[in-house]
Design a protein around this motif. Structure first.
Motif, PDB file in Angstrom:
ATOM      1  N   ASN A 191       0.816  -1.213   0.000  1.00 37.00           N
ATOM      2  CA  ASN A 191       0.000   0.000   0.000  1.00 37.00           C
ATOM      3  C   ASN A 191       0.850   1.264   0.000  1.00 37.00           C
ATOM      4  OD1 ASN A 191      -2.630  -1.183   0.131  1.00 37.00           O
ATOM      5  ND2 ASN A 191      -2.185  -1.754   2.252  1.00 37.00           N
ATOM      6  N   LEU A 192       1.593   1.430  -1.072  1.00 33.81           N
ATOM      7  CA  LEU A 192       2.445   2.615  -1.208  1.00 33.81           C
ATOM      8  C   LEU A 192       1.975   3.394  -2.426  1.00 33.81           C
ATOM      9  CD1 LEU A 192       5.998   1.102  -0.820  1.00 33.81           C
ATOM     10  CD2 LEU A 192       4.860   2.647   0.757  1.00 33.81           C
ATOM     11  N   PRO A 193       2.172   4.707  -2.426  1.00 38.33           N
ATOM     12  CA  PRO A 193       1.785   5.463  -3.616  1.00 38.33           C
ATOM     13  C   PRO A 193       2.655   5.048  -4.801  1.00 38.33           C
ATOM     14  CG  PRO A 193       2.851   6.887  -1.990  1.00 38.33           C
ATOM     15  CD  PRO A 193       2.757   5.542  -1.376  1.00 38.33           C
ATOM     16  N   SER A 194       2.070   4.826  -5.963  1.00 39.28           N
ATOM     17  CA  SER A 194       2.796   4.380  -7.153  1.00 39.28           C
ATOM     18  C   SER A 194       3.813   3.314  -6.755  1.00 39.28           C
ATOM     19  CB  SER A 194       3.512   5.557  -7.824  1.00 39.28           C
ATOM     20  OG  SER A 194       2.581   6.547  -8.145  1.00 39.28           O
ATOM     21  N   ASN A 195       3.302   2.209  -6.216  1.00 34.06           N
ATOM     22  CA  ASN A 195       4.215   1.231  -5.610  1.00 34.06           C
ATOM     23  C   ASN A 195       5.267   0.685  -6.593  1.00 34.06           C
ATOM     24  OD1 ASN A 195       2.366  -0.347  -7.005  1.00 34.06           O
ATOM     25  ND2 ASN A 195       1.516  -1.352  -5.188  1.00 34.06           N
ATOM     26  N   GLY A 196       4.891   0.517  -7.869  1.00 37.14           N
ATOM     27  CA  GLY A 196       5.861   0.037  -8.849  1.00 37.14           C
ATOM     28  C   GLY A 196       6.931   1.090  -9.138  1.00 37.14           C
ATOM     29  N   ASP A 197       6.481   2.314  -9.376  1.00 36.41           N
ATOM     30  CA  ASP A 197       7.448   3.399  -9.632  1.00 36.41           C
ATOM     31  C   ASP A 197       8.376   3.571  -8.426  1.00 36.41           C
ATOM     32  OD1 ASP A 197       6.052   3.800 -11.970  1.00 36.41           O
ATOM     33  OD2 ASP A 197       4.958   5.560 -11.251  1.00 36.41           O
ATOM     34  N   THR A 198       7.764   3.441  -7.236  1.00 35.10           N
ATOM     35  CA  THR A 198       8.540   3.586  -5.998  1.00 35.10           C
ATOM     36  C   THR A 198       9.618   2.506  -5.930  1.00 35.10           C
ATOM     37  OG1 THR A 198       6.654   4.519  -4.827  1.00 35.10           O
ATOM     38  CG2 THR A 198       8.336   3.483  -3.474  1.00 35.10           C
ATOM     39  N   MET A 199       9.224   1.280  -6.186  1.00 36.27           N
ATOM     40  CA  MET A 199      10.173   0.165  -6.118  1.00 36.27           C
ATOM     41  C   MET A 199      11.255   0.325  -7.188  1.00 36.27           C
ATOM     42  SD  MET A 199      11.082  -2.551  -4.553  1.00 36.27           S
ATOM     43  CE  MET A 199      12.234  -3.874  -4.907  1.00 36.27           C
ATOM     44  N   ARG A 200      10.848   0.802  -8.339  1.00 34.72           N
ATOM     45  CA  ARG A 200      11.823   1.003  -9.417  1.00 34.72           C
ATOM     46  C   ARG A 200      12.881   2.022  -8.992  1.00 34.72           C
ATOM     47  NH1 ARG A 200      12.508   4.346 -14.059  1.00 34.72           N
ATOM     48  NH2 ARG A 200      13.435   3.152 -15.775  1.00 34.72           N
ATOM     49  N   ALA A 201      12.417   3.140  -8.428  1.00 33.64           N
ATOM     50  CA  ALA A 201      13.355   4.194  -8.036  1.00 33.64           C
ATOM     51  C   ALA A 201      14.309   3.685  -6.951  1.00 33.64           C
ATOM     52  CB  ALA A 201      12.574   5.417  -7.541  1.00 33.64           C
ATOM     53  N   LEU A 202      13.780   2.918  -6.002  1.00 35.07           N
ATOM     54  CA  LEU A 202      14.631   2.411  -4.921  1.00 35.07           C
ATOM     55  C   LEU A 202      15.634   1.386  -5.459  1.00 35.07           C
ATOM     56  CD1 LEU A 202      11.803   1.954  -2.250  1.00 35.07           C
ATOM     57  CD2 LEU A 202      13.574   3.730  -2.240  1.00 35.07           C
ATOM     58  N   THR A 203      15.152   0.524  -6.355  1.00 32.62           N
ATOM     59  CA  THR A 203      16.020  -0.498  -6.950  1.00 32.62           C
ATOM     60  C   THR A 203      17.151   0.172  -7.728  1.00 32.62           C
ATOM     61  OG1 THR A 203      14.122  -1.967  -7.141  1.00 32.62           O
ATOM     62  CG2 THR A 203      16.021  -2.521  -8.488  1.00 32.62           C
ATOM     63  N   LEU A 204      16.777   1.188  -8.506  1.00 29.50           N
ATOM     64  CA  LEU A 204      17.805   1.872  -9.305  1.00 29.50           C
ATOM     65  C   LEU A 204      18.791   2.620  -8.418  1.00 29.50           C
ATOM     66  CD1 LEU A 204      15.714   3.152 -12.354  1.00 29.50           C
ATOM     67  CD2 LEU A 204      17.462   1.345 -12.346  1.00 29.50           C
ATOM     68  N   ALA A 205      18.298   3.237  -7.355  1.00 35.27           N
ATOM     69  CA  ALA A 205      19.199   3.976  -6.458  1.00 35.27           C
ATOM     70  C   ALA A 205      20.223   3.016  -5.859  1.00 35.27           C
ATOM     71  CB  ALA A 205      18.394   4.666  -5.354  1.00 35.27           C
ATOM     72  N   PHE A 206      19.743   1.834  -5.457  1.00 33.36           N
ATOM     73  CA  PHE A 206      20.642   0.839  -4.864  1.00 33.36           C
ATOM     74  C   PHE A 206      21.620   0.318  -5.926  1.00 33.36           C
ATOM     75  CE2 PHE A 206      22.030  -3.321  -3.599  1.00 33.36           C
ATOM     76  CZ  PHE A 206      22.068  -3.332  -2.214  1.00 33.36           C
ATOM     77  N   ALA A 207      21.088  -0.031  -7.098  1.00 35.87           N
ATOM     78  CA  ALA A 207      21.931  -0.611  -8.155  1.00 35.87           C
ATOM     79  C   ALA A 207      22.975   0.398  -8.623  1.00 35.87           C
ATOM     80  CB  ALA A 207      21.059  -1.071  -9.321  1.00 35.87           C
ATOM     81  N   ARG A 208      22.573   1.646  -8.710  1.00 38.01           N
ATOM     82  CA  ARG A 208      23.492   2.707  -9.154  1.00 38.01           C
ATOM     83  C   ARG A 208      24.711   2.749  -8.241  1.00 38.01           C
ATOM     84  NH1 ARG A 208      23.261   4.309 -13.738  1.00 38.01           N
ATOM     85  NH2 ARG A 208      21.025   4.460 -14.033  1.00 38.01           N
ATOM     86  N   GLU A 209      24.458   2.549  -6.943  1.00 41.36           N
ATOM     87  CA  GLU A 209      25.524   2.577  -5.943  1.00 41.36           C
ATOM     88  C   GLU A 209      26.393   1.308  -6.054  1.00 41.36           C
ATOM     89  OE1 GLU A 209      25.670   5.257  -4.125  1.00 41.36           O
ATOM     90  OE2 GLU A 209      27.276   4.651  -2.743  1.00 41.36           O
ATOM     91  N   ALA A 210      25.714   0.170  -6.320  1.00 44.07           N
ATOM     92  CA  ALA A 210      26.420  -1.115  -6.323  1.00 44.07           C
ATOM     93  C   ALA A 210      27.159  -1.355  -7.632  1.00 44.07           C
ATOM     94  CB  ALA A 210      25.431  -2.249  -6.072  1.00 44.07           C
ATOM     95  N   ASP A 211      26.524  -1.008  -8.763  1.00 44.24           N
ATOM     96  CA  ASP A 211      27.058  -1.375 -10.073  1.00 44.24           C
ATOM     97  C   ASP A 211      26.333  -0.562 -11.155  1.00 44.24           C
ATOM     98  OD1 ASP A 211      27.611  -2.543 -12.511  1.00 44.24           O
ATOM     99  OD2 ASP A 211      27.164  -4.611 -11.870  1.00 44.24           O
TER     100      ASP A 211
END
Ligand code: CS2
Length: 492
Positions: A191-211
């Motif tokens: 139950n998050l606003p724009s849950n897919g977009d939210t997950m995408r942004a978090l995933t990318l932020a993490f991945a950007r840092e990792a690789d």
């Protein structure tokens, strides 16, 4: 007798149509979905839609359920071949279905490698999530990834044995990329606003840092559809276990109880194949946000208001709280006058009426305490987005301010009958401390101080003097007169 594959034939004969059981060959199911967050909600929602597609003959979509923290669900379900009962209740009506879609379960802290193995299996096309709001390790107000969160910091250091859902998703995507596979679709069902977009942004932020190269790959090839999920699923009690065992003629260590209503709106943009969930009643759309926004700002916001006001008055369940005329009138007018004008979904009045009928379901025993949990993670999307929209448009915010005052009063930990209760929230320490100060200081100053908790309120709300003054006035009224009398200010 314990529920199991072997027991299914006996059950089918004995229950003779009163209990629906899987009639397909469970041994032929492929592990097409890995689900992170194997709680009751998933088992009563997505698994039921998926069961429908398995019954219809598409056996690509067995579910591998992953518990990210606790072993209890896995330990309860493994001895019964991961079969379990969904018990649908409404008033005195009740029906039962045995679900076979869950093919196995893993407990991430014990089996991180196996979880990553399932996620990077070529047959896995979807990784779905119900990890609750706090599982996203995001700042609830800004939505940004909390790099300082202990699990995120750990997963950036030790990618091979992650702890967070985001760490698992990014590591598994890296493994797939290295193996020359495409990405799975990441399907957030929280139950998050724009849950897919939210997950995408978090995933990318993490991945950007990792690789960074991996981040580019995910950005180009990944799919993170937004979804709106809706079904009320209370915590299972021992009384539920006993009732189900009686009906089934077999023991189920962890059945799930739910209402007849179920809704799932999914954006139809997947990275690969997907189950034909639309044949099971899901709605596939281009844009799920109008539905999801209406659901968060109406159902979930009403739920939170019922949870805090009901708990303060001394009620235990949703149907008790909605049964109090003052509470019903207040919540109804809050939605009608201050929330619905912020929304674009059509049919809002009908949607509201249906919500109240669902809340009145006396068979669910839906505990207010369950909903009251984690307010700091829930209220930004449930109430505060409506407050912001109304501050901008000049629409009233009086009732939303009253609701916020109710939450602050609730954080005191004592109801109006003198009963104490625990405040469960990742920010409990900070909140309790801040609320204590509201008892000592001038209420307006105290509310402003509370609104300085930026991860909940951002930096903007404390500057709106009208809002601050209203919250403070209502907090004083609730504390001196009690909830029901204070709600009299809104009587029609
Ligand atoms: C509830 C939700 O516990 C809560 O915070 O508001 O779990 C609610 O029951 C579901 O979102 C209904 O779809």
């Amino acid at each position: 007798m314990r529920l199991s594959n072997a027991a299914l034939a006996t059950l089918a004969a004995r229950a003779a149509g009163e209990v629906v059981v899987p009639a397909y060959d469970r041994g032929s199911l492929a592990p097409g979905i890995v689900h992170l967050g194997l709680g009751a909600f998933h088992r009563a929602h997505q698994a039921v839609y998926t069961e429908h597609t398995l019954r219809a003959g598409d056996h690509r979509w067995g579910i591998v359920g992953v518990s990210l923290r606790r072993a209890d669900t896995s330990e309860a379900l493994a001895p019964q071949d991961h079969l379990y009962v969904v018990d649908v209740r409404d008033g005195s009506a009740e029906s039962f279905q045995v679900i076979g879609a869950l093919i196995t379960s893993l407990v991430a802290p014990q089996s991180a490698a196996a979880v990553l193995g399932a996620m990077s299996d070529p047959r896995c096309h979807i990784v779905s999530l119900t990890i609750t709001e706090k599982g996203y390790c995001r700042n609830p107000a800004s939505g940004a990834l909390q790099f300082e969160h202990p699990d995120i910091a750990h997963d950036l250091r030790e990618a091979v044995a992650p702890r967070s859902a985001i760490g698992f998703v990014v590591r598994a995507l890296a493994l797939r990329r290295a193996a020359g596979l495409g990405p799975f679709t990441v399907l957030s069902c929280d139950n998050l606003p724009s849950n897919g977009d939210t997950m995408r942004a978090l995933t990318l932020a993490f991945a950007r840092e990792a690789d960074p190269a991996l981040a580019d790959w995910i950005e180009q090839k990944g799919a993170f559809p937004n979804t709106m999920v809706d079904r009320i699923v209370p915590l299972t009690t021992n009384a539920d276990r006993t009732r189900v065992a009686k009906q089934l003629g077999a023991d189920d260590a962890w059945p799930v109880v739910t209402e007849p209503f179920s809704q799932w709106v999914i954006e139809d943009r997947f990275a690969g194949p997907r189950p034909a969930w639309e044949h099971a009643g899901a709605t596939l759309v281009d844009d799920a946000r109008p539905y999801e926004q209406a659901k968060l700002r109406m159902l979930n916001s009403a739920h939170s208001a019922l949870a805090y006001f009901g708990s303060l008055i001394g009620y235990d369940t949703v149907d008790q709280a909605i049964g109090a005329p003052a509470v019903l009138n207040f919540v109804e007018s809050m939605l009608r006058d201050e929330v619905e004008p912020t929304l674009s979904r059509p049919d809002l009045a009908a949607y509201r009426a249906e919500l109240f009928t669902r809340f009145r379901n006396t068979a669910l025993d839906h505990r207010l305490q369950q909903i009251a949990t984690d307010g700091s993670q829930k209220l930004p999307q449930r109430w505060l987005e409506s407050v912001r929209a109304n501050l901008k448009s000049g629409a009233p915010i009086e009732r939303l301010a009253f609701a916020l005052a109710g939450w602050i009063a609730y954080l005191g930990g004592v109801d109006e009958t003198g009963r104490t209760y625990a405040v469960a929230d990742p920010l409990a320490g900070t909140l309790t401390e801040a609320v204590r100060s509201t008892l000592l200081a001038d209420t307006v100053d105290a509310v402003r101080t509370l609104l300085e908790i930026e991860s909940i309120f951002g930096c903007d709300l404390r500057a709106h003097l009208r809002f601050v003054a209203q919250v403070a006035r209502h907090l004083d009224a609730i504390r001196t007169q009690g909830v029901v009398k204070a709600m009299g200010a809104f009587a029609a």
